[in-house]
Design a protein around this motif. Sequence first.
Motif, PDB file in Angstrom:
ATOM      1  N   GLU A   1       0.945  -1.051   0.036  1.00 15.94           N
ATOM      2  CA  GLU A   1      -0.091  -0.044  -0.041  1.00 15.94           C
ATOM      3  C   GLU A   1       0.654   1.132   0.109  1.00 15.94           C
ATOM      4  OE1 GLU A   1      -2.677   0.167   3.597  1.00 15.94           O
ATOM      5  OE2 GLU A   1      -0.846   0.202   5.082  1.00 15.94           O
ATOM      6  N   ARG A   2       0.277   2.134  -0.277  1.00 14.16           N
ATOM      7  CA  ARG A   2       0.980   3.611  -0.540  1.00 14.16           C
ATOM      8  C   ARG A   2       0.691   4.507   0.756  1.00 14.16           C
ATOM      9  NH1 ARG A   2       3.797   4.565  -5.021  1.00 14.16           N
ATOM     10  NH2 ARG A   2       3.534   3.408  -6.871  1.00 14.16           N
ATOM     11  N   SER A   3      -0.570   4.598   1.150  1.00 15.68           N
ATOM     12  CA  SER A   3      -1.148   5.247   1.985  1.00 15.68           C
ATOM     13  C   SER A   3      -1.190   4.655   3.413  1.00 15.68           C
ATOM     14  CB  SER A   3      -2.413   5.946   1.872  1.00 15.68           C
ATOM     15  OG  SER A   3      -2.415   6.740   0.593  1.00 15.68           O
ATOM     16  N   PRO A   4      -0.738   5.067   4.627  1.00 16.91           N
ATOM     17  CA  PRO A   4      -0.941   4.086   5.880  1.00 16.91           C
ATOM     18  C   PRO A   4      -2.412   3.750   6.221  1.00 16.91           C
ATOM     19  CG  PRO A   4       0.856   6.004   6.088  1.00 16.91           C
ATOM     20  CD  PRO A   4      -0.083   6.397   4.639  1.00 16.91           C
ATOM     21  N   SER A   5      -2.411   2.557   6.209  1.00 11.62           N
ATOM     22  CA  SER A   5      -3.905   2.241   6.907  1.00 11.62           C
ATOM     23  C   SER A   5      -3.822   0.972   7.894  1.00 11.62           C
ATOM     24  CB  SER A   5      -4.645   1.497   5.807  1.00 11.62           C
ATOM     25  OG  SER A   5      -4.223   0.404   4.997  1.00 11.62           O
ATOM     26  N   PHE A   6      -2.475   0.867   8.602  1.00 13.33           N
ATOM     27  CA  PHE A   6      -2.249  -0.040   9.507  1.00 13.33           C
ATOM     28  C   PHE A   6      -1.891   0.761  10.833  1.00 13.33           C
ATOM     29  CE2 PHE A   6       0.825  -2.584  12.023  1.00 13.33           C
ATOM     30  CZ  PHE A   6       0.125  -4.047  11.673  1.00 13.33           C
ATOM     31  N   ASN A   7      -3.263   0.230  11.791  1.00 15.48           N
ATOM     32  CA  ASN A   7      -3.131   1.100  13.047  1.00 15.48           C
ATOM     33  C   ASN A   7      -2.919   0.296  14.336  1.00 15.48           C
ATOM     34  OD1 ASN A   7      -5.060   3.781  12.408  1.00 15.48           O
ATOM     35  ND2 ASN A   7      -5.299   2.352  10.942  1.00 15.48           N
ATOM     36  N   VAL A   8      -2.028   0.728  15.159  1.00 16.41           N
ATOM     37  CA  VAL A   8      -1.805  -0.072  16.355  1.00 16.41           C
ATOM     38  C   VAL A   8      -2.046   0.666  17.605  1.00 16.41           C
ATOM     39  CG1 VAL A   8       0.373  -1.069  17.577  1.00 16.41           C
ATOM     40  CG2 VAL A   8       0.338  -0.735  14.997  1.00 16.41           C
ATOM     41  N   ARG A   9      -2.754   0.144  18.392  1.00 21.15           N
ATOM     42  CA  ARG A   9      -3.172   0.833  19.844  1.00 21.15           C
ATOM     43  C   ARG A   9      -2.457   0.211  21.149  1.00 21.15           C
ATOM     44  NH1 ARG A   9      -5.704   5.404  21.330  1.00 21.15           N
ATOM     45  NH2 ARG A   9      -7.188   5.311  19.487  1.00 21.15           N
ATOM     46  N   PRO A  10      -1.261   0.708  21.297  1.00 17.54           N
ATOM     47  CA  PRO A  10      -0.390  -0.061  22.313  1.00 17.54           C
ATOM     48  C   PRO A  10      -1.351   0.043  23.837  1.00 17.54           C
ATOM     49  CG  PRO A  10       0.779   1.461  21.252  1.00 17.54           C
ATOM     50  CD  PRO A  10      -0.503   1.931  20.941  1.00 17.54           C
ATOM     51  N   GLY A  11      -2.104   0.871  24.145  1.00 18.41           N
ATOM     52  CA  GLY A  11      -3.049   0.806  25.218  1.00 18.41           C
ATOM     53  C   GLY A  11      -3.776  -0.426  25.420  1.00 18.41           C
ATOM     54  N   VAL A  12      -4.276  -0.867  24.473  1.00 19.33           N
ATOM     55  CA  VAL A  12      -5.110  -2.082  24.441  1.00 19.33           C
ATOM     56  C   VAL A  12      -4.301  -3.331  23.788  1.00 19.33           C
ATOM     57  CG1 VAL A  12      -7.374  -0.653  24.298  1.00 19.33           C
ATOM     58  CG2 VAL A  12      -6.369  -1.500  22.150  1.00 19.33           C
ATOM     59  N   GLY A  13      -3.304  -3.346  23.225  1.00 23.12           N
ATOM     60  CA  GLY A  13      -2.509  -4.354  22.567  1.00 23.12           C
ATOM     61  C   GLY A  13      -3.001  -5.005  21.456  1.00 23.12           C
ATOM     62  N   TYR A  14      -3.661  -4.067  20.494  1.00 19.02           N
ATOM     63  CA  TYR A  14      -4.090  -4.797  19.176  1.00 19.02           C
ATOM     64  C   TYR A  14      -3.769  -3.795  17.970  1.00 19.02           C
ATOM     65  CZ  TYR A  14      -7.086  -8.245  21.455  1.00 19.02           C
ATOM     66  OH  TYR A  14      -7.490  -9.388  22.284  1.00 19.02           O
ATOM     67  N   TYR A  15      -3.562  -4.601  16.947  1.00 22.59           N
ATOM     68  CA  TYR A  15      -3.617  -3.715  15.420  1.00 22.59           C
ATOM     69  C   TYR A  15      -4.464  -4.168  14.570  1.00 22.59           C
ATOM     70  CZ  TYR A  15      -1.882  -8.108  13.869  1.00 22.59           C
ATOM     71  OH  TYR A  15      -1.759  -9.668  13.334  1.00 22.59           O
ATOM     72  N   HIS A  16      -4.938  -3.457  13.698  1.00 19.74           N
ATOM     73  CA  HIS A  16      -5.730  -3.664  12.538  1.00 19.74           C
ATOM     74  C   HIS A  16      -5.291  -2.883  11.237  1.00 19.74           C
ATOM     75  CE1 HIS A  16      -9.398  -4.919  10.643  1.00 19.74           C
ATOM     76  NE2 HIS A  16      -9.538  -3.588  10.186  1.00 19.74           N
ATOM     77  N   CYS A  17      -5.546  -3.511  10.229  1.00 20.66           N
ATOM     78  CA  CYS A  17      -5.055  -2.817   8.964  1.00 20.66           C
ATOM     79  C   CYS A  17      -6.354  -2.472   8.186  1.00 20.66           C
ATOM     80  CB  CYS A  17      -4.156  -3.677   7.947  1.00 20.66           C
ATOM     81  SG  CYS A  17      -4.212  -2.883   6.325  1.00 20.66           S
ATOM     82  N   PHE A  18      -6.774  -1.327   8.104  1.00 18.63           N
ATOM     83  CA  PHE A  18      -8.134  -1.101   7.481  1.00 18.63           C
ATOM     84  C   PHE A  18      -8.126  -1.229   5.864  1.00 18.63           C
ATOM     85  CE2 PHE A  18      -8.555   0.973  11.420  1.00 18.63           C
ATOM     86  CZ  PHE A  18      -9.876   0.377  12.050  1.00 18.63           C
ATOM     87  N   GLY A  19      -7.078  -1.544   5.360  1.00 20.91           N
ATOM     88  CA  GLY A  19      -7.042  -1.636   3.846  1.00 20.91           C
ATOM     89  C   GLY A  19      -7.047  -3.240   3.773  1.00 20.91           C
ATOM     90  N   CYS A  20      -6.304  -4.163   4.304  1.00 15.57           N
ATOM     91  CA  CYS A  20      -6.655  -5.586   3.937  1.00 15.57           C
ATOM     92  C   CYS A  20      -7.311  -6.269   4.965  1.00 15.57           C
ATOM     93  CB  CYS A  20      -5.026  -6.235   3.803  1.00 15.57           C
ATOM     94  SG  CYS A  20      -4.127  -6.180   5.436  1.00 15.57           S
ATOM     95  N   GLY A  21      -7.522  -5.877   6.030  1.00 16.86           N
ATOM     96  CA  GLY A  21      -8.487  -6.522   7.327  1.00 16.86           C
ATOM     97  C   GLY A  21      -7.679  -7.559   8.200  1.00 16.86           C
TER      98      GLY A  21
END
Length: 618
Positions: A46-66
């Motif tokens: 991907e060219r635009s960042p869609s990978f999100n990380v939330r350290p406080g809850v300990g999870y990640y999610h990519c809104f591009g590929c799921g």
Amino acid sequence: MAGRIRQSDVEEVKARTNIADIIGEHVSLKSAGVGSLKGLCPFHDERSPSFNVRPGVGYYHCFGCGESGDVYSFLQKIDHVSFTEAVERLAGRIGFELHYEDGGPAADHGNRARLLAANQAAAEFFVEQLVEPAADIGRRFLGERGFDAEAARRFGVGFAPKSWDSLTNHLRGRGYSTEELAAAGLVSQGDRGVYDRFRGRLVWPIRDVTGQTVGFGARRLLDDDKGPKYLNTPETAVYHKAQVLYGLDLAKREISRSQRVVVVEGYTDVMACHLAGVTTAIATCGTSFGVDHIKVLRRVLDDSGVGEVVFTFDGDEAGQKAAMRAFAEEQRFAAQTFVAVAPDGLDPCDLRLARGDAAVRALVESRTPMFDFVIRHTLARFDLETVEGRVGALRAAAPVVADIRDASIRPGYTRELARMLGMELGEVTRAVRAAAGRDRGATARAEASTPRVAATDGDDRPFSITALPRDPSTRLERDALQVMLQFPERVGDDLLRHAVDSRFGDATLAVVRDGIASVLGSTDPVVRVDRVIAEVPQPFAGVVQQLAVLPVPQRSDAELEAYVQGVVSALVDRELLRQKSELLGRLQRLDRADQATYSALQRALVELEQERRALRAE
């Protein structure tokens, strides 16, 4: 064989591990709001960042590929390890002793872990051998290229003795089996049995982005060595040459900070650049620079379009061909690409030796834009003194200019091409436009013949919260659940309980609300993402994870506090308004003769209005 790791240990290791530190070794993460980080997804291009990380809850999610999960699933997917191996790796990282259900320790931390450990043991063996008398030829090789003992130590350079099985015997003595050594690519099988793969050679450890040794590159030194000049580790479970960049473990932080990477051609070139102050230098390992290498680099660069990728190539014909191969993949970068060719065709190692550190730094600073380099290389194939040569050159160079993705600089290169050819600007402009039209037509035909995946959620595609309706009511429900999952302590118990009593219009979000309500109704009413995931039906776990990592729009802590309270209060206020509307409807339909019911409804309305006013005052 060791039993199952105790669940309490699994949870403890996860609680002690900062997921951002682990993911940050593979992806360049930047702030995306309070408590949220964002970067380019390591699981798809991907060219635009869609990978999100939330350290406080300990999870990640990519809104591009799921792709979604916790720190364990990240390691499982990125390094292809089992769940047990992921837990054991993180436990070793923090020095935590794991316990197993049968009471015993792990006899084997998994095949991958064993291969990595064998490679590390081999690297240490090679380093030890470099100081031995038999390694004099290796030390002289380094010295003649300007590398002293400290430089060798910094890059882990070692020496493989000219022996049939010295490394094999050493590692067997450390408890590694022949099968493990073969799987790691450290030994080969011949008519006389198993023997060391690297013999009588200078050896460089090849490390992945996290710094783990996954393989080796070995340089021929002896005249009677009939093997290739450079011999690398073969493809193994931990070493894939198309996905590894030598020196990236040392360069990644500076690459991320400076948004520049310098691609050189060999191990000694990387060493020379780093020692000269160009600490963003990396190299491929016995293969051409390709698509997978670009994907690795793009995780370190933020790919905002402001970064630079500088390729250094020898001035000979092979270097020219390498530059053209790199240009073929140029469109995959959002960063600007450049080419640097040293005077007299010297590579960075020879340039440093001949002219010093400053000359290496100057080489990188004197870089030429990739398009400029390719256009000149293309024109050099034609005799521009003839009409036929100029026409042929225009036909060959016009597609290069047409391929420039930045529309703001394309006209400038069109004018430059016209100047180089000595042709009218209008004629060159028409040729570039025609080339662009042919490219678009080919792309359209390719897309038309490619089966498309429907944008709707189907059985083969995970649900994305980005597909939720965009009406204000659904948006409010989504935002309220988001902060309830991410910042339950800021919402507060009373407001949380009011919120989960609210009716939801969206059926999917209502299931998440019910999961939170179930946790609040338990004997331990502490809202945590993993507990909510455990409560909801499995198909809805991904929705919870997405809400748990979705960035909030606020940037400061003070703004966050107001936002959290405001959005959940608005959800409760909407519910109170709905209840008020129902009471008013009942009043209108009520027989006034039923005075007791009428009075009760009036009191309920007054209490509701007081509750709404108190909620808004907060």
